[in-house]
Design an enzyme around this catalytic site. Sequence first.
Site, PDB file in Angstrom:
ATOM      1  N   GLU A 120       0.823  -1.211   0.000  1.00 50.22           N
ATOM      2  CA  GLU A 120       0.000   0.000   0.000  1.00 50.22           C
ATOM      3  C   GLU A 120       0.861   1.267   0.000  1.00 50.22           C
ATOM      4  OE1 GLU A 120      -2.642  -0.441   3.357  1.00 50.22           O
ATOM      5  OE2 GLU A 120      -4.014  -1.714   2.203  1.00 50.22           O
ATOM      6  N   GLU A 265      -6.049  -8.351   0.287  1.00 55.85           N
ATOM      7  CA  GLU A 265      -6.467  -8.388   1.682  1.00 55.85           C
ATOM      8  C   GLU A 265      -7.952  -8.093   1.766  1.00 55.85           C
ATOM      9  OE1 GLU A 265      -4.216  -5.768   4.221  1.00 55.85           O
ATOM     10  OE2 GLU A 265      -2.315  -6.238   3.228  1.00 55.85           O
TER      11      GLU A 265
END
Length: 484
Positions: A120, A265
């Site tokens: 991220e 995720e």
Amino acid sequence: MGWLVSLGLAWVLSLSVVCSVSGIGANWGTQDTHPLPPVTVVRMLRDNGFRKVKLFDADYGALRALGRTPDIEVMVGIPNDMLASFASSVKAAERWVSKNVSTHISSFNTNIRYVAVGNEPFLQTYNGSFLTTTYPALQNVQSALRKANLHNQVKVTVPLNADVYESTSSLPSGGDFRADIHDYMIQIVKFLSDSGGSFTVNIYPFISLYTDANFPVEYAFFDGNASPIVDGSATYYNMFDANYDTLVWALQKNGFGNLPIIVGEIGWPTDGDRNANLVYAQRFNQGFMSHISGGKGTPMRPGPIDVYLFSLIDEDAKSIEPGNFERHWGIFNFDGRPKYMFNLGTTNSNGLIPAQGVRYLKQKWCVLKMSANLTADLVAPSVSYACSRADCTSLGYGTSCGNLDTAGNISYAFNSYYQINNQLDDACKFSGLGTVTTTNPSVGSCKFIIMIEQYYGSAGRLRGYLGNVFGLSLGLIVLFLMIL
């Protein structure tokens, strides 16, 4: 609907999952003070039918243990703090690939299929710290894989948060990459497309509920109870489908409509916030598995969805800067015990299979002495000290231990510190306030843990938990709750 009714309904729903779900993956994080031995975790992955696993770094013990089960595909991660080095030096990337990919494939038979470059890195809270290093690091890692003649077997990707795209119309069809990072995103997407890679995205309905008090709760789940959103010929009954298709529209608008997507995720935490509990976690995760089990996909992208659940095991040393829930994402507790009935649809079992052969410390706890003066000057600094060096995230409003009285809060903090420090006698002193008991002080939903034996076999693993400002802040919050 009451908790018991909800749990019963979720159990019934779990039985309806068709075992057509295949290739489900799990995120295996290692930010814990007392990790399970890697061989134990790998057996747990295998016993529960996981076919893929995602690691956040190149943990030697985990990678070697995974070599014993080559039918489990591995995505190995490169942390964000290494991106600058790899961006500026292809040699650094080559050394990393040689040590952490080539060696494990050739010497240990580890089935590495992806290298995740960063985690991220474009998250808005990073304020652009990795904008200029992610793409060149991605290029150099790919170059290193090519040099090692692994580029056809091992693909590169960049796990990205869903905040890299947005909708100009509040509908999926308005999806495009954020204007401030649009050019960076197109660079990465084109590179992934050209190299045969996939777009990896992390989608978290829980975070939307956590950050937005007006978020419609039912829209986070898959029961069909939410008011649907109509977007042309498509109707969306849950946030996941809408969010996923917003990405599909963003890719399509920029000429990459066929780029494969991996959900890197997705999950729901079980503690640390009023919306992080066993009922919601079970409802979300079981609902999600039922939702994707038939391979229906989403309105814009029909077909099976490639996904890694977040996460496998709780991590008691994760940063709690985003929220106290960060240490409670696991579908298993820290010791490998399942938290709730959850049918993955990957085995003949109706629920999760626990870790085998786990060894615990002695059945004893550290608690506040009954004779202690709760207003003594030493109480506040003792609790603050314990929470800054242990895990008090189950204390607070709406949490599993939110109903403890003042003495219970203090005892919980003391015991957490005592267990994390392997039940050392000195870890229950607290200036004479603490005492060891063999009577379990757990109350209702609030469990006072017994820690598992320390594992030392994997290089680079945590050996203990160093306190940080967030733990200290949590200790102060606990103190505030104690005096209410």
